[in-house]
Design a protein around this motif. Structure first.
Motif, PDB file in Angstrom:
ATOM      1  N   TYR A   1      -5.927 -38.447   0.914  1.00 25.85           N
ATOM      2  CA  TYR A   1      -6.543 -37.225   0.395  1.00 25.85           C
ATOM      3  C   TYR A   1      -7.766 -36.847   1.221  1.00 25.85           C
ATOM      4  CZ  TYR A   1      -8.775 -33.953  -2.834  1.00 25.85           C
ATOM      5  OH  TYR A   1      -9.367 -32.847  -3.383  1.00 25.85           O
ATOM      6  N   GLN A   2      -8.597 -37.827   1.545  1.00 24.99           N
ATOM      7  CA  GLN A   2      -9.795 -37.546   2.341  1.00 24.99           C
ATOM      8  C   GLN A   2      -9.428 -36.986   3.714  1.00 24.99           C
ATOM      9  OE1 GLN A   2     -12.960 -37.503   1.527  1.00 24.99           O
ATOM     10  NE2 GLN A   2     -12.602 -38.190  -0.576  1.00 24.99           N
ATOM     11  N   GLU A   3      -8.349 -37.501   4.290  1.00 23.45           N
ATOM     12  CA  GLU A   3      -7.907 -36.979   5.590  1.00 23.45           C
ATOM     13  C   GLU A   3      -7.361 -35.567   5.451  1.00 23.45           C
ATOM     14  OE1 GLU A   3      -5.184 -39.935   6.923  1.00 23.45           O
ATOM     15  OE2 GLU A   3      -6.774 -41.328   7.551  1.00 23.45           O
TER      16      GLU A   3
ATOM     17  N   PRO B   1      -4.578 -32.077  -5.509  1.00 23.59           N
ATOM     18  CA  PRO B   1      -4.339 -32.838  -6.740  1.00 23.59           C
ATOM     19  C   PRO B   1      -3.291 -32.179  -7.629  1.00 23.59           C
ATOM     20  CG  PRO B   1      -6.403 -31.637  -6.876  1.00 23.59           C
ATOM     21  CD  PRO B   1      -5.926 -31.492  -5.464  1.00 23.59           C
ATOM     22  N   LYS B   2      -2.788 -32.949  -8.588  1.00 25.19           N
ATOM     23  CA  LYS B   2      -1.820 -32.420  -9.545  1.00 25.19           C
ATOM     24  C   LYS B   2      -2.490 -31.374 -10.428  1.00 25.19           C
ATOM     25  CE  LYS B   2       0.727 -36.783  -9.652  1.00 25.19           C
ATOM     26  NZ  LYS B   2       1.140 -37.929 -10.499  1.00 25.19           N
ATOM     27  N   ILE B   3      -1.695 -30.494 -10.993  1.00 24.43           N
ATOM     28  CA  ILE B   3      -2.249 -29.374 -11.751  1.00 24.43           C
ATOM     29  C   ILE B   3      -3.085 -29.848 -12.945  1.00 24.43           C
ATOM     30  CG2 ILE B   3      -0.193 -29.081 -13.202  1.00 24.43           C
ATOM     31  CD1 ILE B   3      -0.741 -26.016 -12.984  1.00 24.43           C
ATOM     32  N   ASN B   4      -2.701 -30.979 -13.564  1.00 28.71           N
ATOM     33  CA  ASN B   4      -3.467 -31.463 -14.716  1.00 28.71           C
ATOM     34  C   ASN B   4      -4.811 -32.052 -14.310  1.00 28.71           C
ATOM     35  OD1 ASN B   4      -1.937 -33.668 -13.572  1.00 28.71           O
ATOM     36  ND2 ASN B   4      -2.605 -34.904 -15.305  1.00 28.71           N
TER      37      ASN B   4
ATOM     38  N   PHE C   1     -15.082 -34.868 -12.158  1.00 26.89           N
ATOM     39  CA  PHE C   1     -15.945 -35.438 -13.192  1.00 26.89           C
ATOM     40  C   PHE C   1     -15.291 -35.328 -14.562  1.00 26.89           C
ATOM     41  CE2 PHE C   1     -18.981 -35.088  -9.858  1.00 26.89           C
ATOM     42  CZ  PHE C   1     -19.997 -35.983 -10.156  1.00 26.89           C
ATOM     43  N   PRO C   2     -15.537 -36.316 -15.447  1.00 23.63           N
ATOM     44  CA  PRO C   2     -15.020 -36.222 -16.814  1.00 23.63           C
ATOM     45  C   PRO C   2     -15.510 -34.973 -17.530  1.00 23.63           C
ATOM     46  CG  PRO C   2     -15.856 -38.433 -16.385  1.00 23.63           C
ATOM     47  CD  PRO C   2     -16.268 -37.575 -15.230  1.00 23.63           C
ATOM     48  N   ASN C   3     -16.781 -34.614 -17.305  1.00 22.40           N
ATOM     49  CA  ASN C   3     -17.376 -33.412 -17.893  1.00 22.40           C
ATOM     50  C   ASN C   3     -18.138 -32.664 -16.800  1.00 22.40           C
ATOM     51  OD1 ASN C   3     -18.796 -31.417 -19.204  1.00 22.40           O
ATOM     52  ND2 ASN C   3     -19.564 -32.729 -20.838  1.00 22.40           N
ATOM     53  N   PRO C   4     -17.494 -31.712 -16.126  1.00 25.00           N
ATOM     54  CA  PRO C   4     -18.178 -30.982 -15.060  1.00 25.00           C
ATOM     55  C   PRO C   4     -19.443 -30.265 -15.530  1.00 25.00           C
ATOM     56  CG  PRO C   4     -15.820 -30.641 -14.914  1.00 25.00           C
ATOM     57  CD  PRO C   4     -16.072 -31.338 -16.221  1.00 25.00           C
TER      58      PRO C   4
ATOM     59  N   GLU D   1      -8.725 -40.714 -10.043  1.00 22.38           N
ATOM     60  CA  GLU D   1      -9.546 -41.066  -8.886  1.00 22.38           C
ATOM     61  C   GLU D   1      -8.798 -40.806  -7.582  1.00 22.38           C
ATOM     62  OE1 GLU D   1     -10.810 -45.117  -9.649  1.00 22.38           O
ATOM     63  OE2 GLU D   1     -12.675 -44.372 -10.495  1.00 22.38           O
ATOM     64  N   TYR D   2      -7.973 -39.767  -7.589  1.00 23.26           N
ATOM     65  CA  TYR D   2      -7.200 -39.407  -6.399  1.00 23.26           C
ATOM     66  C   TYR D   2      -8.094 -39.165  -5.192  1.00 23.26           C
ATOM     67  CZ  TYR D   2      -8.762 -34.691  -7.566  1.00 23.26           C
ATOM     68  OH  TYR D   2      -9.550 -33.593  -7.856  1.00 23.26           O
TER      69      TYR D   2
END
Length: 219
Positions: free
Chosen positions: A12-14, A156-159, A122-125, A5-6
């Motif tokens: 992040y929003q900024e 975000p992180k690569i994962n 999303f968990p499942n795009p 939920e980054y």
């Protein structure tokens, strides 16, 4: 807040409004990548604080933009920004956080839904794409901009990123057709998605799907 939920992070929003984002993925390149013909109502799905709002106003002076967000505090900030900057033809609206998002019925049916850096949260795009395609008339198009699955030192992180190939695979799993795909810049890619000839409009009975482990449609 979990790592996945980054996007809820204020930092992040900024960043999403920063000049650095414009440097690594210029809005003009996003505009040039897609075919925006026939646009009257545009949904900016997961708009955040509105990185593209002024660009939309410049590119489409007569188009109404509907900014979809699941965070009420962001919607409040969008409304404040709309008043302070005099952004016309913009309506932010709240959407429940759902794995299968469907636009509320009171929002005019859009010709295009624009999802920038949102589907990878999303968990499942693929399931999320399915819901957005169902929110448009037949022939409606979903424009996706997302992070390339590379180490970049920002974002975000690569994962937490989803590669372009996987995003295409997930779309096809839900009987959607990817009509265009490719790199927009070094760290971002774009996909244009619409319903395939095998797509069945209607809606899922998700409860029955969970019970029976199969997709059940009701018309």
């Amino acid at each position: 807040m979990s790592e996945t939920e980054y996007y809820r992070s204020q930092t992040y929003q900024e960043y999403l409004l920063s000049s650095h984002r414009r440097e690594v993925c210029p809005p003009e390149d996003v505009y040039a990548f897609f075919n925006w013909k026939g646009l009257t109502n545009l949904v900016d799905f997961g708009s955040g604080l509105g990185f593209y709002f002024q660009d939309f106003r410049k590119w489409f002076p007569h188009v109404w933009v509907w900014a979809a967000e699941c965070q009420q505090d962001i919607i409040d900030k969008i409304l404040r920004r709309k008043l302070m900057e005099g952004i016309e033809q913009l309506t932010p609206f709240y959407m429940d956080q759902s794995d299968h998002p469907l636009l509320p019925e009171w929002v005019p049916v859009p010709e295009i839904i624009f999802a920038s850096l949102s589907l990878s949260t999303f968990p499942n795009p693929g399931l999320a794409m399915d819901g957005l395609i169902r929110s448009m008339k037949a022939g409606g198009r979903l424009f996706i901009v997302d992070w390339s699955k590379t180490e970049s030192g920002f974002g975000p992180k690569i994962n937490e990123k989803i590669s372009m190939d996987k995003m295409k695979f997930l779309a096809e799993e839900y009987k959607l057709e990817v009509t265009k795909s490719g790199r927009i810049s070094e760290h971002f890619y774009g996909l244009e998605v619409r319903a395939s000839s095998n797509f069945i409009y209607g809606y899922y009975d998700l409860k029955e799907e969970e019970d029976e482990d199969s997709a059940v449609f009701k018309l």
